[in-house]
Design a protein around this motif. Sequence first.
Motif, PDB file in Angstrom:
ATOM      1  N   ARG A   6      15.227   1.884  11.746  1.00 57.30           N
ATOM      2  CA  ARG A   6      14.168   2.846  12.070  1.00 57.30           C
ATOM      3  C   ARG A   6      13.302   3.138  10.867  1.00 57.30           C
ATOM      4  NH1 ARG A   6      17.409   7.276  15.626  1.00 57.30           N
ATOM      5  NH2 ARG A   6      17.595   6.043  17.501  1.00 57.30           N
ATOM      6  N   SER A   7      13.910   3.396   9.722  1.00 51.74           N
ATOM      7  CA  SER A   7      13.112   3.748   8.551  1.00 51.74           C
ATOM      8  C   SER A   7      12.267   2.563   8.093  1.00 51.74           C
ATOM      9  CB  SER A   7      14.003   4.249   7.410  1.00 51.74           C
ATOM     10  OG  SER A   7      14.879   3.228   6.998  1.00 51.74           O
ATOM     11  N   LYS A   8      12.775   1.343   8.213  1.00 49.15           N
ATOM     12  CA  LYS A   8      11.988   0.171   7.844  1.00 49.15           C
ATOM     13  C   LYS A   8      10.839  -0.052   8.806  1.00 49.15           C
ATOM     14  CE  LYS A   8      15.545  -2.374   5.406  1.00 49.15           C
ATOM     15  NZ  LYS A   8      16.388  -3.574   5.398  1.00 49.15           N
ATOM     16  N   SER A   9      11.054   0.186  10.100  1.00 49.82           N
ATOM     17  CA  SER A   9       9.990  -0.053  11.068  1.00 49.82           C
ATOM     18  C   SER A   9       8.865   0.964  10.930  1.00 49.82           C
ATOM     19  CB  SER A   9      10.551  -0.039  12.491  1.00 49.82           C
ATOM     20  OG  SER A   9      10.993   1.258  12.832  1.00 49.82           O
ATOM     21  N   LYS A  10       9.161   2.150  10.452  1.00 53.10           N
ATOM     22  CA  LYS A  10       8.134   3.167  10.294  1.00 53.10           C
ATOM     23  C   LYS A  10       7.152   2.823   9.183  1.00 53.10           C
ATOM     24  CE  LYS A  10      10.624   7.159  12.032  1.00 53.10           C
ATOM     25  NZ  LYS A  10      11.131   8.490  11.716  1.00 53.10           N
ATOM     26  N   ILE A  11       7.625   2.153   8.150  1.00 55.66           N
ATOM     27  CA  ILE A  11       6.745   1.846   7.029  1.00 55.66           C
ATOM     28  C   ILE A  11       6.508   0.351   6.875  1.00 55.66           C
ATOM     29  CG2 ILE A  11       7.257   3.943   5.744  1.00 55.66           C
ATOM     30  CD1 ILE A  11       9.141   2.208   4.012  1.00 55.66           C
ATOM     31  N   TRP A  55       4.255  -1.583   8.020  1.00 57.05           N
ATOM     32  CA  TRP A  55       2.859  -1.958   7.786  1.00 57.05           C
ATOM     33  C   TRP A  55       2.487  -1.854   6.310  1.00 57.05           C
ATOM     34  CZ3 TRP A  55      -0.266   1.621   5.526  1.00 57.05           C
ATOM     35  CH2 TRP A  55       0.100   2.964   5.640  1.00 57.05           C
ATOM     36  N   ARG A  56       3.219  -1.050   5.540  1.00 53.95           N
ATOM     37  CA  ARG A  56       2.916  -0.911   4.114  1.00 53.95           C
ATOM     38  C   ARG A  56       3.241  -2.187   3.335  1.00 53.95           C
ATOM     39  NH1 ARG A  56       4.979   5.265   3.048  1.00 53.95           N
ATOM     40  NH2 ARG A  56       3.497   6.206   4.469  1.00 53.95           N
ATOM     41  N   ASN A  57       4.050  -3.050   3.929  1.00 52.79           N
ATOM     42  CA  ASN A  57       4.401  -4.317   3.285  1.00 52.79           C
ATOM     43  C   ASN A  57       3.608  -5.490   3.845  1.00 52.79           C
ATOM     44  OD1 ASN A  57       6.344  -3.011   1.699  1.00 52.79           O
ATOM     45  ND2 ASN A  57       7.819  -3.124   3.367  1.00 52.79           N
ATOM     46  N   ALA A 105      -3.722   4.373  10.016  1.00 50.55           N
ATOM     47  CA  ALA A 105      -4.400   3.273  10.707  1.00 50.55           C
ATOM     48  C   ALA A 105      -5.429   2.606   9.801  1.00 50.55           C
ATOM     49  CB  ALA A 105      -5.068   3.784  11.983  1.00 50.55           C
ATOM     50  N   ASN A 106      -6.161   3.397   9.036  1.00 53.48           N
ATOM     51  CA  ASN A 106      -7.143   2.830   8.109  1.00 53.48           C
ATOM     52  C   ASN A 106      -6.459   2.023   7.010  1.00 53.48           C
ATOM     53  OD1 ASN A 106      -9.270   3.879   9.533  1.00 53.48           O
ATOM     54  ND2 ASN A 106      -9.580   5.622   8.174  1.00 53.48           N
ATOM     55  N   GLU A 107      -5.363   2.539   6.476  1.00 54.43           N
ATOM     56  CA  GLU A 107      -4.624   1.806   5.441  1.00 54.43           C
ATOM     57  C   GLU A 107      -4.120   0.471   5.989  1.00 54.43           C
ATOM     58  OE1 GLU A 107      -3.784   2.253   2.068  1.00 54.43           O
ATOM     59  OE2 GLU A 107      -5.340   3.774   2.134  1.00 54.43           O
ATOM     60  N   LYS A 108      -3.581   0.506   7.199  1.00 56.43           N
ATOM     61  CA  LYS A 108      -3.066  -0.724   7.804  1.00 56.43           C
ATOM     62  C   LYS A 108      -4.193  -1.729   8.008  1.00 56.43           C
ATOM     63  CE  LYS A 108      -0.444  -2.442  11.717  1.00 56.43           C
ATOM     64  NZ  LYS A 108       0.260  -2.118  12.959  1.00 56.43           N
TER      65      LYS A 108
END
Length: 122
Positions: A5-10, A12-14, A85-88
């Motif tokens: 869960r914690s990996k799926s939340k972030i 997009w940052r990777n 969304a903008n960061e992604k």
Amino acid sequence: MKNIRSKSKIAWRNEGEAPDYRFSLANERTYLAWIRTALALLAGAVAIDQLSPELANPVIRTGLSLFLCLSSGMLSLFAYRRWAANEKSMRNNKALNYTDFLKLISIGMLILISLIIFAIVS
């Protein structure tokens, strides 16, 4: 299960490549501007409820204050979602998403202004 869960939340940052820091900072400044607006709405709610007992009857004052509090909370959530969304999009070299939420905010402000005018006149 918690790690998934914690990996799926972030996740997009990777993804993609890190955007130019100037664009990330501009996105962050926009986010902070939305948060300042949410804080101003919250301050207005407190001011109407606590500092203007002669504005209108207590039911109208409470209604206005609740509307402002709810608007503040919604705006805070919107600010984060828009920032993310903008960061992604920037990380993946995609166009920034247009949002219809701005129309909803404008309509909400029109309703608020109408309610305050009604409270002052009556």
